[in-house]
Design an enzyme around this catalytic site. Structure first.
Site: not given
Length: 804
Positions: A188, A276
């Protein structure tokens, strides 16, 4: 053994079975909306890459390895064994970086450059267990953080050192006889147009090819769609990346009703993954997961779904304590709860394999609300269609036509009633359907997931059951000389840094625990206090003394922690007491909160501890009295009543390699809370058991009410292992309900999550099953008020005084 719901509502349970069977017969109660689905083997669609889950991004699997057998093996079977439970097809693990990555820190394989230890942590063990149960499972790795040597000058992972670090990790995989199929970059932290990051991925691809890892596929950028946009504009970057990994394409912490449609990404031709997704409670999040498993593909042509996390094997005072396939937070008792999400996932994984093809023309949205996807096997004969009706309000029909060379034989049918809290209604085989001329019709009830398949599961549905929950008894001690299941001490969960068993220093024999990370890591979280610490134990511990031997090896601070309760999201705070002692002899008793606000309650000084000399530090907590001791001598005390109970632990003030030995938790008076009356923080009235009713020849179902505290027997309660009992009966959420306003009563103790309660540092009592709090509805002060559960809000009507 019948469930609570079956015992209480036998007629309703029978009716649910009848309704579940009606869809096979095609007998809706009224004229139903209909959808025509043509499952044509000649149709086109993307290659299915598999459904998996993520171990990491925060120590979420930490307690699993410390579970006793046979419960540990049962939990692993429910995750990985084909045809048994979730039957996961991909396991993604964190490449530990000695830094907090959500609900904990995972140990690095290389704390210092060149010092490689391939036995740190527990992810290799988990990957080996997954492979032993399913040799076909795919393995993936991703970093959230990294040791400080990877980038000693800036908090960025995108360096040449990190590529070396990843190659060393792949070498550890070889030592464990594991092959890594997929490898990502920095979780991320990919932003669009970042030239440094793009060049890093290109260099990673080249390094993998040079070092014999050409078959390992690169995933980028484990964030939003920015990597796909950059791939479209940059041929070199596109050539380096095999798979576009996107997080939460259907939105974060939501119902996952719509998953977007990124045409530019689809035009690349690369596989698109929800690398995810999830972040949902193991039970109440099942509807969201059911939607996303289908809608990721329908909306965005995503061919893999990875659930975060794989399991909630972490302490209940951590922020994401119930997210995952299941909950396993009591290794000392062996208790666990297999979540509904396990069975929602099984509706796809037990009837598909990676390498199958989606059939686009047989995937879409149901006319009566819901969605469906169809996949065909590599043998071009078998197929599976998975339909979900999460948002439907009435029954509807699906009219199937099978064509294009696919089998027109018997369709096997399995169903999960996602609206039911009764495990007997999850992943249940229904009567087979025999098509006529390749056609058949089925009725779909609202709130279900159905699978229609010419295949059957590889084995019987998992039937193992867990023992009841129980408290971790005091006194508790660990000399740290006995090897644990991993390099970490048993039951200890690191929140920052890396605490591992190693040989004792400064002339002491045997094993000690050392904080292994010698420098501030490349961090993923942004907590203002990122010093290493590790915690363990039972949140019900109240009055006790926590002690340890400590060895300062560099100038700095060591500490013990007591009454550790709620941790803020991403470690951005901790409700706890600390006794901190420096090498100079300065000491302090401090209180921290969920924003890392530090309040010094008492401080002083003793003779300098110095370096490389062993000393004993201890923090005693008896009621509101906090006592500090150094080397067996009381040095000061403070009075504070903010925290009444919680776990224990130890830590260091920075990234120093200090050591600890002989950890102990000794009970004080009334060591386990609560016992006796439970009083409302709003009215001062007590929790009283009202008149019980005769159920199944037992006095059960007595309502939990407010009443003037008068010492009557109906107001006596005992706390043990997460349950509150009255005369041997448990405080119970009626009907295992999870909705706001569900009544609370006493019932026969059965180990259900609806009878498990977590005392929170703000005085609330949280139901393990629903995550909602014991509530005095409408802020009532009237005798006889029926208590319920409701969304936790910290109000006085949800606070309960629990005497020690």
């Amino acid at each position: 053994m019948t469930s609570v719901a079956q015992r209480r509502f036998p007629v309703l349970a029978a009716l649910a079975v009848l309704l579940g069977a009606l869809f096979v017969l095609g007998v809706p109660a009224h004229a139903a909306t209909s959808t025509s689905i043509t499952v044509d083997g000649g149709g086109s669609g993307r290659v299915f890459d598999g459904i998996g889950a993520i171990s990491g991004g925060g120590g979420n699997s930490r307690l699993l390895v410390d579970y006793p057998e046979p419960q540990r093996g049962q939990l692993l079977d429910y995750l990985f064994k084909p045809g048994y439970g979730a039957s996961l097809q991909i396991l993604k693990v964190e490449i530990g970086g000695d830094t907090n990555s959500t609900d904990g820190a995972e140990a690095s394989h290389e704390h210092a450059r060149g010092a490689i230890d391939c036995d740190q942590g527990y992810e290799w063990w988990l990957a080996e267990q997954a492979k032993s149960r399913n040799p076909a499972i795919k393995l993936s790795g991703l970093s959230w953080g990294a040791p400080g040597w990877v980038n000693p000058t800036a908090n960025s992972f995108y360096t040449a050192n990190s590529i070396t670090y990843l190659l060393d990790w792949l070498g550890c995989a070889k030592q464990h006889n594991l092959s890594i199929d997929y490898l990502g970059g920095w979780n991320e932290r990919y932003n669009g147009g970042d030239t440094t990051a793009k060049t890093w991925y290109e260099n990673l691809r080249a390094a993998l090819n040079r070092n014999g890892y050409g078959s390992t596929k690169v995933v980028a950028g484990d964030n939003g769609w920015a990597a796909a946009d950059d791939m479209g504009a940059d041929p070199a970057f596109r050539a380096a990346v095999d798979i576009v990994g996107v997080h939460y394409p259907c939105g974060y912490n939501s119902g996952f009703t719509s998953c977007g449609s990124i045409g530019s990404a689809q035009a690349l031709g690369n596989p698109l993954w929800a690398s995810e997704n999830g972040s949902e409670d193991s039970n109440t999040g099942a509807p969201s997961v059911a939607r996303a498993l289908n809608r990721d593909y329908i909306d965005a042509r995503m061919t893999s779904y990875l659930n975060w996390p794989i399991i909630a094997a972490l302490y209940p005072n951590l922020y994401y304590a119930t997210d995952g396939m299941s909950v396993a937070n009591q290794p000392w008792s062996g208790h666990y709860d297999i979540g509904k999400t396990t069975w929602v996932t099984a509706q796809t994984t037990q009837f598909t394999r990676p390498g199958w093809h989606y059939l686009d023309s047989a995937s879409g949205y149901l006319a009566g609300s819901g969605s469906y996807v169809s996949l065909k096997s590599t043998n071009n004969s078998d197929y599976s269609t998975v339909a979900e009706t999460m948002d439907a309000t009435a029954a509807q029909t699906a009219q199937f036509t099978v064509a294009g060379g696919l089998s027109t034989g018997v369709a096997h049918v399995w169903a999960t009633n996602v609206r039911s809290d009764n495990p007997a209604d999850w992943f249940v085989r229904q009567p087979d359907i025999t098509p006529s001329g390749g056609h058949y019709t089925a009725t779909l009830q609202p709130g279900y997931v159905y699978t229609f398949s010419t295949t059957t599961p590889a084995g019987p549905k998992g039937a193992a059951t867990a023992p009841p929950a129980g408290s971790l008894a005091l006194p508790y001690s660990d000399s740290l000389d006995t090897p644990a299941a991993t390099t970490s001490p048993r039951y200890f969960a690191d929140m920052n840094g890396a605490f591992a068993r190693t040989g004792c220093a400064a002339g002491r024999s045997g094993s000690c625990v050392q904080q292994m990370a010698p420098a501030t890591p490349v961090r993923w979280t942004d907590e203002p206090h990122n010093a290493p610490y590790t915690i363990m134990g039972d949140a019900s511990w109240a009055n006790y003394t926590v002690s340890t031997d400590a060895l300062l090896r560099q100038a700095g601070t060591v500490e013990v922690l007591g009454r550790v309760m709620q941790q803020g999201q991403n470690n951005n705070g901790l409700d706890a007491y600390h006794l901190r002692v420096t090498d100079t002899g300065a000491w302090s008793i401090v209180r921290t909160d969920q924003k890392w606000t530090t309040t010094t309650l008492r401080s002083g000084a003793v003779n300098a501890l110095g370096l490389n000399t062993w000393h004993t530090i201890a923090l005693g907590m008896q009621g509101s009295t906090l006592t500090a001791s150094v080397d067996g001598k009381v040095v000061g005390s403070a009075t504070d009543a903010t925290f009444t109970n919680g776990q224990a632990g130890f830590g260091v003030g920075g990234y120093q390699t200090d050591q600890f030995d002989n950890f102990a938790v000794a009970p004080g008076e009334n060591a386990v809370a609560p016992s006796g009356a439970i009083a409302s923080g709003l009215s001062g009235k007590c929790v009283n058991v009202g008149q019980t009713r005769l159920v199944n020849a037992a006095d059960e179902g007595g309502p939990a009410q407010l009443y003037d505290c008068d010492g009557r027997a109906a107001q006596g309660w005992i706390w043990a292992g997460g349950t509150l009992t009255h005369n041997g009966m448990c405080l119970d959420v009626a009907g295992a309900g999870t909705a706001n306003g569900t009544s609370v009563e006493v019932w026969e103790c059965n180990g259900g999550a609806n009878q498990q309660w977590q005392p929170q540092s703000d005085g609330t009592l949280r139901s393990v099953q629903s995550g909602r709090c014991l509530d005095d509805p409408n802020w009532s002060t009237t005798n006889g008020t029926q208590l319920t559960i409701y969304d936790c809000n910290g109000g006085a009507n949800q606070k309960w005084n629990l005497p020690g």
